[in-house]
Design a protein around this motif. Structure first.
Motif, PDB file in Angstrom:
ATOM      1  N   LEU A 143      19.259 -58.059  39.006  1.00 49.31           N
ATOM      2  CA  LEU A 143      19.982 -57.209  38.058  1.00 49.31           C
ATOM      3  C   LEU A 143      20.647 -56.044  38.778  1.00 49.31           C
ATOM      4  O   LEU A 143      21.806 -55.701  38.505  1.00 49.31           O
ATOM      5  CB  LEU A 143      19.017 -56.697  36.990  1.00 49.31           C
ATOM      6  N   ALA A 144      19.940 -55.436  39.730  1.00 47.26           N
ATOM      7  CA  ALA A 144      20.506 -54.303  40.464  1.00 47.26           C
ATOM      8  C   ALA A 144      21.649 -54.750  41.380  1.00 47.26           C
ATOM      9  O   ALA A 144      22.591 -53.992  41.606  1.00 47.26           O
ATOM     10  CB  ALA A 144      19.411 -53.615  41.276  1.00 47.26           C
ATOM     11  N   ARG A 145      21.572 -55.971  41.913  1.00 42.87           N
ATOM     12  CA  ARG A 145      22.661 -56.471  42.758  1.00 42.87           C
ATOM     13  C   ARG A 145      23.932 -56.732  41.946  1.00 42.87           C
ATOM     14  O   ARG A 145      25.038 -56.515  42.425  1.00 42.87           O
ATOM     15  CB  ARG A 145      22.240 -57.766  43.469  1.00 42.87           C
ATOM     16  N   LEU A 146      23.756 -57.186  40.710  1.00 42.92           N
ATOM     17  CA  LEU A 146      24.911 -57.515  39.890  1.00 42.92           C
ATOM     18  C   LEU A 146      25.518 -56.304  39.198  1.00 42.92           C
ATOM     19  O   LEU A 146      26.689 -56.347  38.816  1.00 42.92           O
ATOM     20  CB  LEU A 146      24.506 -58.566  38.829  1.00 42.92           C
ATOM     21  N   ALA A 147      24.746 -55.252  39.003  1.00 40.84           N
ATOM     22  CA  ALA A 147      25.232 -54.064  38.293  1.00 40.84           C
ATOM     23  C   ALA A 147      25.222 -52.876  39.249  1.00 40.84           C
ATOM     24  O   ALA A 147      24.163 -52.477  39.738  1.00 40.84           O
ATOM     25  CB  ALA A 147      24.368 -53.780  37.062  1.00 40.84           C
ATOM     26  N   ASP A 148      26.391 -52.310  39.509  1.00 37.74           N
ATOM     27  CA  ASP A 148      26.491 -51.190  40.438  1.00 37.74           C
ATOM     28  C   ASP A 148      25.952 -49.887  39.851  1.00 37.74           C
ATOM     29  O   ASP A 148      25.685 -48.949  40.602  1.00 37.74           O
ATOM     30  CB  ASP A 148      27.958 -50.983  40.846  1.00 37.74           C
ATOM     31  N   ASN A 149      25.801 -49.817  38.535  1.00 34.75           N
ATOM     32  CA  ASN A 149      25.346 -48.571  37.913  1.00 34.75           C
ATOM     33  C   ASN A 149      23.850 -48.552  37.677  1.00 34.75           C
ATOM     34  O   ASN A 149      23.347 -47.709  36.934  1.00 34.75           O
ATOM     35  CB  ASN A 149      26.068 -48.356  36.575  1.00 34.75           C
ATOM     36  N   ILE A 150      23.099 -49.479  38.290  1.00 40.23           N
ATOM     37  CA  ILE A 150      21.641 -49.549  38.112  1.00 40.23           C
ATOM     38  C   ILE A 150      20.959 -49.328  39.453  1.00 40.23           C
ATOM     39  O   ILE A 150      21.286 -49.978  40.441  1.00 40.23           O
ATOM     40  CB  ILE A 150      21.214 -50.900  37.512  1.00 40.23           C
ATOM     41  N   ILE A 151      20.024 -48.389  39.491  1.00 38.93           N
ATOM     42  CA  ILE A 151      19.178 -48.136  40.661  1.00 38.93           C
ATOM     43  C   ILE A 151      17.736 -48.446  40.271  1.00 38.93           C
ATOM     44  O   ILE A 151      17.263 -48.013  39.219  1.00 38.93           O
ATOM     45  CB  ILE A 151      19.294 -46.680  41.145  1.00 38.93           C
ATOM     46  N   LEU A 152      17.042 -49.207  41.119  1.00 36.67           N
ATOM     47  CA  LEU A 152      15.649 -49.550  40.856  1.00 36.67           C
ATOM     48  C   LEU A 152      14.720 -48.544  41.514  1.00 36.67           C
ATOM     49  O   LEU A 152      14.957 -48.122  42.650  1.00 36.67           O
ATOM     50  CB  LEU A 152      15.327 -50.947  41.382  1.00 36.67           C
ATOM     51  N   ALA A 153      13.690 -48.152  40.797  1.00 38.31           N
ATOM     52  CA  ALA A 153      12.620 -47.322  41.351  1.00 38.31           C
ATOM     53  C   ALA A 153      11.321 -48.090  41.187  1.00 38.31           C
ATOM     54  O   ALA A 153      10.865 -48.327  40.068  1.00 38.31           O
ATOM     55  CB  ALA A 153      12.552 -45.975  40.624  1.00 38.31           C
ATOM     56  N   PHE A 154      10.750 -48.529  42.314  1.00 42.05           N
ATOM     57  CA  PHE A 154       9.572 -49.382  42.259  1.00 42.05           C
ATOM     58  C   PHE A 154       8.308 -48.555  42.049  1.00 42.05           C
ATOM     59  O   PHE A 154       8.256 -47.378  42.391  1.00 42.05           O
ATOM     60  CB  PHE A 154       9.448 -50.216  43.534  1.00 42.05           C
ATOM     61  N   CYS A 155       7.307 -49.225  41.536  1.00 42.96           N
ATOM     62  CA  CYS A 155       6.050 -48.559  41.157  1.00 42.96           C
ATOM     63  C   CYS A 155       5.128 -48.424  42.374  1.00 42.96           C
ATOM     64  O   CYS A 155       4.877 -49.391  43.096  1.00 42.96           O
ATOM     65  CB  CYS A 155       5.369 -49.379  40.063  1.00 42.96           C
ATOM     66  N   TRP A 156       4.621 -47.201  42.596  1.00 44.64           N
ATOM     67  CA  TRP A 156       3.693 -46.974  43.704  1.00 44.64           C
ATOM     68  C   TRP A 156       2.375 -47.716  43.490  1.00 44.64           C
ATOM     69  O   TRP A 156       1.694 -48.078  44.447  1.00 44.64           O
ATOM     70  CB  TRP A 156       3.420 -45.478  43.859  1.00 44.64           C
ATOM     71  N   ALA A 157       2.000 -47.957  42.240  1.00 45.68           N
ATOM     72  CA  ALA A 157       0.729 -48.646  41.985  1.00 45.68           C
ATOM     73  C   ALA A 157       0.761 -50.071  42.531  1.00 45.68           C
ATOM     74  O   ALA A 157      -0.253 -50.572  43.037  1.00 45.68           O
ATOM     75  CB  ALA A 157       0.443 -48.658  40.482  1.00 45.68           C
ATOM     76  N   HIS A 158       1.922 -50.734  42.453  1.00 46.82           N
ATOM     77  CA  HIS A 158       2.027 -52.089  42.995  1.00 46.82           C
ATOM     78  C   HIS A 158       1.970 -52.077  44.526  1.00 46.82           C
ATOM     79  O   HIS A 158       1.377 -52.969  45.141  1.00 46.82           O
ATOM     80  CB  HIS A 158       3.323 -52.745  42.522  1.00 46.82           C
ATOM     81  N   VAL A 159       2.581 -51.077  45.144  1.00 44.78           N
ATOM     82  CA  VAL A 159       2.517 -50.966  46.607  1.00 44.78           C
ATOM     83  C   VAL A 159       1.079 -50.709  47.049  1.00 44.78           C
ATOM     84  O   VAL A 159       0.579 -51.302  48.007  1.00 44.78           O
ATOM     85  CB  VAL A 159       3.449 -49.849  47.097  1.00 44.78           C
ATOM     86  N   ARG A 160       0.420 -49.827  46.341  1.00 45.08           N
ATOM     87  CA  ARG A 160      -0.978 -49.519  46.649  1.00 45.08           C
ATOM     88  C   ARG A 160      -1.839 -50.777  46.546  1.00 45.08           C
ATOM     89  O   ARG A 160      -2.728 -51.012  47.379  1.00 45.08           O
ATOM     90  CB  ARG A 160      -1.479 -48.449  45.677  1.00 45.08           C
ATOM     91  N   ARG A 161      -1.565 -51.613  45.570  1.00 41.64           N
ATOM     92  CA  ARG A 161      -2.334 -52.844  45.379  1.00 41.64           C
ATOM     93  C   ARG A 161      -2.148 -53.792  46.559  1.00 41.64           C
ATOM     94  O   ARG A 161      -3.081 -54.493  46.963  1.00 41.64           O
ATOM     95  CB  ARG A 161      -1.891 -53.502  44.079  1.00 41.64           C
TER      96      ARG A 161
END
Length: 487
Positions: free
Chosen positions: A345-363
């Motif tokens: 979705l972020a690749r197809l839409a230039d007006n969208i920025i993703l912010a990933f969840c730290w809880a998933h990285v911690r896991r």
């Protein structure tokens, strides 16, 4: 004394060893004579054995690495199977009566087409509450052509019963006085023989359930999360039995009434700038062409003022893509996990920025530490660093004023903001350093975790002036009380 020792080759013709000595000579002083053909054969054999040894060593190394990965998978599966889990549930025995499954075709749920209905349910035990009579207006109590008044006929009055649910269920009865045409009225205006006021209006035409019944049903099912069967059981305890088909069919008929509200909420949400997104599987027992099984997906999009749910049979990027097609801002931030649909979705839409969840990285770091014993200390170290980010963000939010822009926040907030950015910078440098060290090594799960962490930090454009939102997300499936960090 001179001694000559001769050894013969296997064919008994050509001598291959010859030395002369008074005493047994060391190997370094012995001379071996072989033919060129034998030398070539020996060299080929040596080269073959060396190549075979290299292959065997590579195979042994690959098997050792495979054993390490399998041991890690076993540790992970043991943790999932025997470890503590708040989402663990008992298995249902779905294999009962499997031998009889082929004897009769599977029939649809609910009442079968063509079968006789049971009619309206009688409720003689409900108290009767008399409402004000629904009489005709004065202009309808006379002939519209000649003006002669209609004759009142009390014995022909009609009764309309409407079931209402307040504190206790009861039947509200409306009395509708009946009239007949005056004997002197000979007008041909197609008036009925018995003239009464129309029945009280209901949400569903020809239904005996009033608005209060459907309000109670909608609140119990969707506001309070009460299962329909339990709600019907409560009505039966109140002396008002209602069939499941009546409730299901009524809610289906009322769905279109919420379309304007749904459209207004969608338009309002598309005007906001920060969204929380997640999806989870959702069982829907509806057969559609091309769809195997009952697994659908519940997608949720939460903004500051709207929580929008969507149930769809697909888990592809087309679902969030269709939802965010109506964005009204030039740049928005979607807080999500690292599911590939959001990345597309972020690749197809230039007006969208993703912010990933730290809880998933911690896991990921914890999973790597549990799977590989040698990475346990390394995983716990990264867990502490991520925990420090949570702590610094909490201190920062204590001085956050949501009514002011970032540039006009207090001095205490600016200090906490800088401390948090410095901690993120150190984390980024450490992750980049670890990736550089692993560039020439075979990739393992630990390296995948490092690369995932670095990719997340790069995509979130860390170390610029940022706004970190500390917001709990209890509505997201499998992630309760999870704080998200937007960079």
């Amino acid at each position: 004394m001179e001694v000559t020792t001769t050894a013969h080759s296997s064919d008994g013709v050509q001598p291959i060893v010859c030395f002369t000595s008074d005493e047994p000579a060391p190997f370094a002083q012995e001379t071996i004579i072989i033919t060129k053909q034998q030398d070539i054969e020996q060299r080929c054999r040596i080269n073959y054995l060396e190549a075979q040894q290299i292959r065997d060593k590579a195979k042994i190394k690959a098997l050792e690495e495979e054993i390490i990965l399998k041991d890690a998978k076993i540790n992970d599966l043991n943790k999932r199977l025997f470890g503590k889990s708040s989402e663990k549930s008992k298995k249902q025995n779905s294999e009962k009566n499997t031998n009889n499954s082929d004897q009769a075709p599977k029939r649809n749920r609910g009442q079968q087409p063509g079968s006789p209905g049971h009619g309206r349910t009688n409720r003689p035990n409900l108290p009767l509450v008399h409402a004000a009579p629904l009489d005709l207006p004065d202009e309808q109590k006379k002939c519209p052509d000649c003006g002669l008044p209609h004759i009142r006929k009390p014995e022909l009055d009609k009764q309309s019963d409407v079931i209402e649910v307040e504190v206790k269920a009861h039947t509200r009865r409306y009395s509708r006085p009946a009239y007949t045409r005056n004997q002197g009225c000979t007008c041909d205006n197609h008036l009925p023989t018995i003239i009464t006021a129309p029945p009280p209006p209901t949400l569903i035409p020809h239904s005996s359930y009033d608005v209060s019944f459907w309000v109670e049903a909608i609140l119990n099912k969707y506001r309070y999360g009460q299962p329909a069967n339990r709600y019907l059981q409560g009505l039966q305890d109140l002396g008002c039995p209602v069939s499941p088909g009546t409730l299901a069919g009524g809610l289906k008929n009322l769905a279109h009434l919420f379309d304007p509200i749904l459209e207004a909420l969608y338009i309002r949400q598309m005007g906001e700038k920060i969204f929380h997104n997640d999806e989870t599987r959702w069982e829907v027992f509806v057969e559609i062409e091309g769809k195997v099984g009952s697994r659908w997906y519940l997608w949720v999009t939460r903004s500051q003022s709207v929580i929008f749910y969507c149930i769809d049979p697909s888990r592809s990027a087309t679902v969030p893509g269709a939802h965010f097609a109506g964005l009204q801002n030039d740049l928005v931030i979607i807080i999500c996990d690292r599911y590939s649909a959001y990345k597309k979705l972020a690749r197809l839409a230039d007006n969208i920025i993703l912010a990933f969840c730290w809880a998933h990285v911690r896991r990921d770091f914890l999973d790597a530490g549990r799977a590989f014993a040698e990475l346990n200390e390394w995983g716990l170290d990264w867990k502490e660093r991520i925990g420090n980010i949570y702590h610094l963000n909490k201190l920062r939010l204590e001085h956050w004023n949501p009514e002011l822009p970032l540039s006009e926040q207090s001095k205490q907030f600016t200090q906490c903001q800088q401390t948090l950015q410095d901690a993120l910078q150190r984390m980024h440098d450490e992750a980049s350093k670890g990736i550089m060290q692993d560039n020439n090594k075979q990739q393992s799960k630990s390296q995948a975790s490092k690369r995932s962490n670095s990719a997340q930090i790069k995509q979130k454009k860390v170390f610029k002036a940022c706004l970190i939102i500390g917001r709990d997300s209890p509505y997201l499936s499998k992630t309760q009380m999870c704080r998200w960090i937007i960079i």
